[in-house]
Design an enzyme around this catalytic site. Structure first.
Site, mmCIF file in Angstrom:
data_model
loop_
_atom_site.group_PDB
_atom_site.id
_atom_site.type_symbol
_atom_site.label_atom_id
_atom_site.label_comp_id
_atom_site.label_asym_id
_atom_site.label_seq_id
_atom_site.Cartn_x
_atom_site.Cartn_y
_atom_site.Cartn_z
ATOM 1 N N LYS A 31 -7.270 -3.807 -5.721
ATOM 2 C CA LYS A 31 -5.830 -4.035 -5.854
ATOM 3 C C LYS A 31 -5.582 -5.532 -5.993
ATOM 4 O O LYS A 31 -6.085 -6.291 -5.165
ATOM 5 C CB LYS A 31 -5.100 -3.493 -4.624
ATOM 6 N N ARG B 230 7.303 -5.642 -1.975
ATOM 7 C CA ARG B 230 7.823 -6.175 -0.709
ATOM 8 C C ARG B 230 9.331 -5.987 -0.627
ATOM 9 O O ARG B 230 9.886 -5.761 0.449
ATOM 10 C CB ARG B 230 7.422 -7.645 -0.567
ATOM 11 N N SER C 43 3.218 -3.184 -8.180
ATOM 12 C CA SER C 43 4.626 -3.250 -8.569
ATOM 13 C C SER C 43 4.903 -4.325 -9.613
ATOM 14 O O SER C 43 5.702 -4.118 -10.537
ATOM 15 C CB SER C 43 5.479 -3.486 -7.329
ATOM 16 N N TYR D 162 3.004 3.501 -10.492
ATOM 17 C CA TYR D 162 4.389 3.958 -10.498
ATOM 18 C C TYR D 162 4.726 4.681 -11.796
ATOM 19 O O TYR D 162 5.776 5.313 -11.895
ATOM 20 C CB TYR D 162 5.320 2.764 -10.265
ATOM 21 N N LYS E 252 -8.741 -6.215 -1.905
ATOM 22 C CA LYS E 252 -7.308 -6.473 -2.072
ATOM 23 C C LYS E 252 -7.098 -7.978 -2.107
ATOM 24 O O LYS E 252 -7.431 -8.686 -1.154
ATOM 25 C CB LYS E 252 -6.511 -5.861 -0.929
ATOM 26 N N LYS F 87 -0.555 -14.738 2.678
ATOM 27 C CA LYS F 87 -1.478 -13.788 3.297
ATOM 28 C C LYS F 87 -2.933 -14.094 2.949
ATOM 29 O O LYS F 87 -3.809 -13.246 3.044
ATOM 30 C CB LYS F 87 -1.116 -12.359 2.884
ATOM 31 N N GLU G 146 -16.906 -7.414 0.736
ATOM 32 C CA GLU G 146 -15.918 -6.538 1.371
ATOM 33 C C GLU G 146 -16.164 -5.069 1.014
ATOM 34 O O GLU G 146 -16.077 -4.180 1.869
ATOM 35 C CB GLU G 146 -14.500 -6.949 0.947
#
Length: 336
Positions: free
Chosen positions: A263, A216, A289, A328, A206, A232, A248
């Site tokens: 992602k 968000r 999104s 979506y 990610k 982040k 990871e």
């Protein structure tokens, strides 16, 4: 002007397999089957509600009644997985998020029990991260003195959260926090609680992406108008680093993940391909999104054809190696 009678002496003519729709469909290599698509859903702790999300055209936050109706429609279309993301009242948010995330009567456990009563042929997938529940919007616990995102105390809460959700009936837990070691701790916690059959779909690669803004907004962790998005980058991956992403992924596989995820999806097709070639587990990818909203915005301007761009974007993700796609667009595509 008359067509020329000139003919090239070709033994192979690839266009033979593209000359009509029937042939093109017969030799198609990639198919966006409904069972390969996962629909993300935003949920509210209300009996009946439908709140449009301005930054995500066509996507609403759903109350309990609307959620059940949506799940029934999705199941009828052949979609077999939904990912739930809560928006909670700001009065329930705390600095650690622990109270809301581990409450057995919280929004996700309550919805899971309600959905399981309906016995629908669809998997409930719950996000495991603290950002919807914290006042500051980070995915982990923040040290008030230094501002550091604390890894190990966060993992402790995430494991409690995963057990809480699974006990309520969630089928898959999906840790999206990117804390070190969380997959192993969650796997042990689930197994020790008699929940060995709960699937872990790990957000393994990610990235600290610019494409998360509308999400968000949807879960209520966006900054005030004119504010800056949270940084982040101390826990999400830098967009520049491929090898770090593979580290990871390898760690999550070693710690017990059942499915690994990349992602965002569209800007990271090379990562999806690397992960697909690296492991034998199912690979998921999240068309986030920002990807969704950009296609809508461009189509509204008349700059692109909406349906073609939508389908091409999903085909590219599948072609790169994703077995499962969170998008979506999932319901729309399954309906078409």
């Amino acid at each position: 002007m008359e067509p020329s009678s000139f003919s090239l002496p070709l033994s192979r003519r690839p266009r033979r397999l593209r000359q009509n729709q029937a042939t093109r469909e017969m030799v198609r290599e990639i198919r966006l089957a409904p069972e390969k698509l996962i629909q993300p859903l935003f949920v509210l702790d209300e009996e009946s509600a439908r709140e449009p999300i301005d930054s995500m055209p066509g996507i609403d936050r759903l109350g309990k009644k609307e959620l059940i109706e949506e799940l029934e429609q999705l199941a009828d279309l052949g979609i077999r997985g939904v990912a739930l993301f809560p928006k909670i009242d700001s009065s329930l948010k705390t600095e650690t998020g622990r109270e809301a995330a581990t409450n057995p009567e919280g929004i996700i456990p309550s919805l899971a029990r309600l959905v399981k009563e309906k016995d629908l042929p669809i998997n409930l997938i719950a996000d495991i991260a603290l950002d919807p529940y914290t006042l500051h919007g980070h995915d982990g616990i923040v040290d008030p003195a230094s501002g550091e995102i604390l890894n190990d105390p966060t993992v402790e809460v995430l494991a409690e959260m995963a057990v809480n959700y699974a006990e309520a009936g969630v089928d898959w837990v999906a840790p999206s926090d990117m804390m070190d070691g969380r997959i192993g701790v969650i796997r042990d916690a689930l197994d020790d609680s008699g929940l060995a059959n709960t699937v872990i779909m790990a957000y393994s690669a990610k990235f600290a992406s610019a494409y998360y803004g509308p999400f968000r907004d949807a879960v209520g962790s966006a900054p005030p108008i004119g504010g800056k998005y949270l940084d982040k980058s101390s826990y999400q991956l830098p967009p520049t680093n491929v090898r770090e992403a593979m580290v990871e992924v390898d760690l999550d596989i070693h710690e017990g993940a059942d499915i690994v995820m990349v992602k965002p999806a569209g800007p990271y097709l090379d990562i999806i391909r690397r992960v697909r070639e690296r492991c034998e587990l199912p690979v998921a990818a999240y068309q986030v999104s920002g990807e969704y909203s950009m296609i809508h915005a461009s189509a509204q301007k008349g700059w692109i054809d909406y349906k073609s761009a939508r389908n091409e974007s999903l085909t590219a993700i599948h072609r790169a190696g994703a077995d499962l796609i969170l998008s979506y667009f999932s319901k729309e595509v399954a309906s078409s």
